[in-house]
Motif scaffolding. Structure first.
Motif: not given
Length: 64
Positions: A1-10
């Protein structure tokens, strides 16, 4: 289960390792801050309710 998506850096995590590590660490800290001060019984009850609620949410099914 995912609580948050951590964005990948540019440019990607493989090119900006420190930024990716910091973002993941910040996400973990937010998740753990939410749980601080709860005892095991509270955590278990909260987790149980979270997963039981998945079947009650409108529009969410376990069918393809």
């Amino acid at each position: 289960m995912i609580d948050e998506i951590v964005p990948e850096p540019f440019g990607g995590a493989h090119r900006r390792k420190a930024e990716a590590i910091n973002s993941a660490g910040d996400a973990l800290e937010r998740a753990l801050d939410h749980l601080r001060g709860m005892d095991g019984h509270q955590l278990k009850a909260m987790r149980r309710e979270k997963f039981l609620a998945m079947g009650r949410e409108p529009g969410i099914t376990n069918r393809p």
